[in-house]
Write an enzyme that holds these catalytic residues in place. Structure first.
Site, PDB file in Angstrom:
ATOM      1  N   PHE A  12       0.732  -0.879   0.227  1.00 35.07           N
ATOM      2  CA  PHE A  12       0.291  -0.149   0.201  1.00 35.07           C
ATOM      3  C   PHE A  12       0.623   1.320  -0.035  1.00 35.07           C
ATOM      4  CE2 PHE A  12      -2.005   2.469   3.315  1.00 35.07           C
ATOM      5  CZ  PHE A  12      -2.207   3.557   2.349  1.00 35.07           C
ATOM      6  N   GLY A  37       1.620  -7.482  -0.769  1.00 37.11           N
ATOM      7  CA  GLY A  37       1.478  -6.831  -1.006  1.00 37.11           C
ATOM      8  C   GLY A  37       0.355  -7.158  -2.693  1.00 37.11           C
ATOM      9  N   SER A  76       6.952  -5.236   4.944  1.00 38.62           N
ATOM     10  CA  SER A  76       6.319  -5.784   6.631  1.00 38.62           C
ATOM     11  C   SER A  76       5.263  -6.771   6.266  1.00 38.62           C
ATOM     12  CB  SER A  76       6.874  -3.942   7.374  1.00 38.62           C
ATOM     13  OG  SER A  76       6.194  -4.924   8.095  1.00 38.62           O
ATOM     14  N   LYS A 106      24.958  -0.863   3.368  1.00 43.42           N
ATOM     15  CA  LYS A 106      26.666  -0.350   3.335  1.00 43.42           C
ATOM     16  C   LYS A 106      27.340  -0.802   2.255  1.00 43.42           C
ATOM     17  CE  LYS A 106      29.815  -3.475   5.990  1.00 43.42           C
ATOM     18  NZ  LYS A 106      30.062  -4.140   6.930  1.00 43.42           N
ATOM     19  N   ALA A 115      10.913   2.016   7.798  1.00 41.50           N
ATOM     20  CA  ALA A 115       9.532   2.212   7.881  1.00 41.50           C
ATOM     21  C   ALA A 115       9.044   1.865   9.471  1.00 41.50           C
ATOM     22  CB  ALA A 115       9.068   2.338   6.302  1.00 41.50           C
ATOM     23  N   TYR A 146       4.744  -8.192  16.028  1.00 37.54           N
ATOM     24  CA  TYR A 146       5.593  -7.226  14.787  1.00 37.54           C
ATOM     25  C   TYR A 146       5.696  -6.065  15.646  1.00 37.54           C
ATOM     26  CZ  TYR A 146       3.957  -2.915  12.185  1.00 37.54           C
ATOM     27  OH  TYR A 146       4.017  -1.774  10.660  1.00 37.54           O
ATOM     28  N   ARG A 187      -7.848  -3.903   8.434  1.00 40.63           N
ATOM     29  CA  ARG A 187      -7.758  -2.323   9.762  1.00 40.63           C
ATOM     30  C   ARG A 187      -8.814  -1.849   9.550  1.00 40.63           C
ATOM     31  NH1 ARG A 187      -1.320  -1.524   8.061  1.00 40.63           N
ATOM     32  NH2 ARG A 187      -2.503  -2.494   6.107  1.00 40.63           N
TER      33      ARG A 187
END
Length: 314
Positions: A12, A37, A76, A106, A115, A146, A187
């Protein structure tokens, strides 16, 4: 032309960030394993000459040919319905996935942004939540997979900054909503809108007095981009400080959808935060960032997206 790698780029927030980076003149490499995703989120970008999609699990070793200037680590499992279904994947992407992304930054001498989430504050005892608040988190509760993955990711990011001199940023994202959220996301806003559009009872957990502060997607992405382009290295809240109860939010959505749905109440899930409101003083002073899209405008845009999605049977 700078090159940006976006992990979780088909998600999202990630897909909207990819769009923003292309508009800013970046070459974008979108990395996603499509666990949560969706290809549909990026299909409009697939023909863009400066966009590449790589289906890949970021917990594996990441190698990218050529120079990389920025690594945005958004991969995530972010929705409660998902991280309860995929608890081990959630922990792995927050720990091993973050390490792989940091190693890429790196190796390429690239700037890195993690995030993170307002979930690092848990069920907060300080309100609103400033960045120097350490949180009130249950590490063994059902949400711990989480919450602790994000807290660990922050610690790992700071370690790479201090000991490997990686140029890092940490954004703590508060509740964000908008187009490309999934109908079955779980959600509050997508659930409320979907139920209202279908004429179903709208499910509010607890007594509805718990609060959230919801930020429209374009404002969140603007904050993420500005933070990456800044020189600020410590965690920073990005969110809309306007607080609203879940009952009031549900009623707003009923009104905006002109729905006949009734609001019903269910037991509050374990460790669900009672309040959530960002202190955005740092973002305002360091980035000159404030959210611009009103809740009514953002909800209307989101409602139209869900109408189109439901009518298309997606």
């Amino acid at each position: 032309m700078p090159t940006s790698v976006v992990t979780g780029g088909a998600g999202f927030i990630g897909s909207h960030l990819c769009t923003r980076l292309l508009k800013e003149g970046h070459f974008v490499i979108c990395v996603d394993n499509l666990l949560t995703g969706r290809y549909e989120n990026i299909k409009q970008l697939m023909d863009h000459k400066d966009f590449r999609f790589v289906k890949f699990d970021v917990t594996d070793y990441m190698f990218v040919k050529g120079d990389v200037d920025f690594v945005f680590h958004l991969a995530s499992v972010a929705s409660p319905i998902d991280y309860l279904k995929y608890p081990l994947d959630t922990l792995r992407v927050g720990s091993l996935g973050t390490e792989r992304a940091l190693e890429l930054a790196k190796m390429k001498n690239a700037k890195f942004l993690l995030a993170s989430s307002s979930e690092v504050y848990g069920d907060p005892l300080i309100h609103p939540q400033p960045e120097d608040y350490w949180g009130n988190v249950n590490p063994i509760g059902i949400r711990g997979v989480y919450d602790e993955s994000k807290r660990y990711g922050e610690a790992l990011t700071m370690a790479y900054s201090r000991y490997h001199d990686v140029d890092t940023r940490i954004v703590r994202i508060f509740n964000t909503y908008g187009e490309r959220m999934r109908v079955n996301d779980g959600r509050a806003i997508p659930s409320f809108i979907t139920q209202a559009l279908r004429g179903e009872d709208i499910t509010v957990f607890g007594d509805g007095s718990q609060t959230r502060s919801v930020c429209y997607i374009s404002d969140t992405v603007d904050g993420i981009f500005k933070l990456m382009m800044s020189n600020y290295k410590l965690p920073m809240n990005i969110g809309n400080p306007t607080e609203i109860t879940m009952s009031d939010l549900a009623n707003e959505i009923v009104k905006l959808t002109d729905s006949a749905s009734k609001i019903v109440f269910r037991d509050l899930p374990e460790d669900d935060p009672k309040v959530r409101q960002p202190d955005i003083t740092l973002a305002m002073t360091k980035l000159k960032w404030v959210p611009k899209v009103s809740r009514e405008e953002g909800l209307n845009r989101t409602i139209q997206y869900f109408k189109d999605t439901i009518n298309a049977g997606v």
